[in-house]
Design a protein around this motif. Structure first.
Motif, short mmCIF file in Angstrom:
data_model
loop_
_atom_site.label_atom_id
_atom_site.label_comp_id
_atom_site.label_asym_id
_atom_site.label_seq_id
_atom_site.Cartn_x
_atom_site.Cartn_y
_atom_site.Cartn_z
N THR A 3 62.75 7.31 42.08
CA THR A 3 62.53 6.22 41.13
C THR A 3 63.85 5.74 40.54
O THR A 3 64.06 4.53 40.36
N LYS A 4 64.73 6.68 40.24
CA LYS A 4 66.03 6.31 39.67
C LYS A 4 66.81 5.41 40.62
O LYS A 4 67.43 4.42 40.20
N SER A 37 58.79 1.69 29.55
CA SER A 37 59.23 2.93 28.90
C SER A 37 59.73 3.95 29.92
O SER A 37 60.58 4.79 29.61
N ALA A 38 59.23 3.87 31.17
CA ALA A 38 59.65 4.83 32.19
C ALA A 38 61.10 4.61 32.61
O ALA A 38 61.77 5.54 33.08
N TYR A 40 63.54 4.18 30.66
CA TYR A 40 64.41 4.90 29.73
C TYR A 40 64.45 6.41 29.98
O TYR A 40 65.26 7.11 29.39
N LYS A 41 63.60 6.89 30.87
CA LYS A 41 63.69 8.29 31.27
C LYS A 41 64.90 8.51 32.19
O LYS A 41 65.38 9.63 32.35
N HIS A 42 65.35 7.40 32.79
CA HIS A 42 66.45 7.49 33.76
C HIS A 42 67.74 6.84 33.26
O HIS A 42 68.83 7.30 33.59
N TYR A 43 67.60 5.78 32.47
CA TYR A 43 68.77 5.06 31.96
C TYR A 43 68.52 4.70 30.49
O TYR A 43 67.44 4.22 30.14
N PRO A 44 69.53 4.90 29.63
CA PRO A 44 69.32 4.62 28.20
C PRO A 44 69.12 3.15 27.87
O PRO A 44 68.49 2.81 26.87
#
Length: 211
Positions: A3-4, A37-38, A40-44
């Motif tokens: 995903t990232k 919101s997902a 922001y789990k990988h990038y701020p």
């Protein structure tokens, strides 16, 4: 693909068409198929995505040019005696072959093409992007080529002229061909023919003593 990685890929796709400022995190999430919101789990933030894209671009460039043994261990372009000897050892045909290889890579590599288009769009919206565009597309190449050419002019291999002017004479037509034929691989052969003609002309009008 994780995903990232998909976030980076789809963000670059959007940035290369609309520019950085016109694309939101929500837009990126929508194309990836995840909630905002997902992201922001990988990038701020969106800027972190943009910076990561540029970092990968730089790494890709560095990795490619390391094949030619002209970058140092940090990936920077190094002008030293070893590099000078490398260039002085090029025949006309070797210079053409290597130049065409570089042109083909920059012209067709998907990441290279999209980053170039992204910066082309964004430079009109951001002074920072404009400065980055100029550095990546012009300044680094001209500085490096000027330093190489100065050494070779001093050694009597090239005509005795301003090395920066000579660097522009070599580079500017090639850069112009990027944009004249930047319509996909179907145009590549036309561009390559013109690049080769240009390099042969440059070599035969600028070199005093064959390399």
């Amino acid at each position: 693909m994780t995903t990232k990685e998909r976030i980076l890929e789809e963000a670059l796709n959007l940035f290369s068409v609309k520019g950085y400022e016109a694309v939101s995190v929500r837009d990126i999430a929508g194309v990836v198929g995840i909630r905002e919101s997902a992201i922001y789990k990988h990038y701020p933030n969106k800027r972190a995505i943009y910076d990561c894209i540029l970092t990968r671009y730089a790494e890709r460039m560095s990795g490619f040019f390391q094949r030619f043994q002209i970058t140092d261990e940090q990936g920077g372009f190094s002008v030293n005696n070893e590099v000078q000897r490398l260039f002085e050892g090029y025949t006309e045909e070797q210079l053409i072959a290597n130049s065409l290889q570089v042109f083909r890579f920059v012209f067709t590599d998907e990441t290279m093409v999209k980053v170039r288009r992204m910066l082309t769009v964004e430079r009109y919206c951001s002074t920072e992007a404009a400065a980055l565009f100029c550095r990546m597309m012009f300044d680094d190449a001209i500085t490096y080529q000027s330093q190489i050419l100065k050494r070779m002019i001093d050694d009597g291999l090239f005509v005795k002229v301003d090395p920066e002017v000579l660097a522009w004479e070599f580079y500017a037509p090639i850069f112009s061909l990027f944009f004249r034929y930047d319509n996909g691989e179907a145009e590549l052969n036309k561009a390559l023919i013109l690049v080769e003609k240009h390099i042969r002309h440059f070599y035969r009008t600028s070199v005093i003593r064959p390399l």
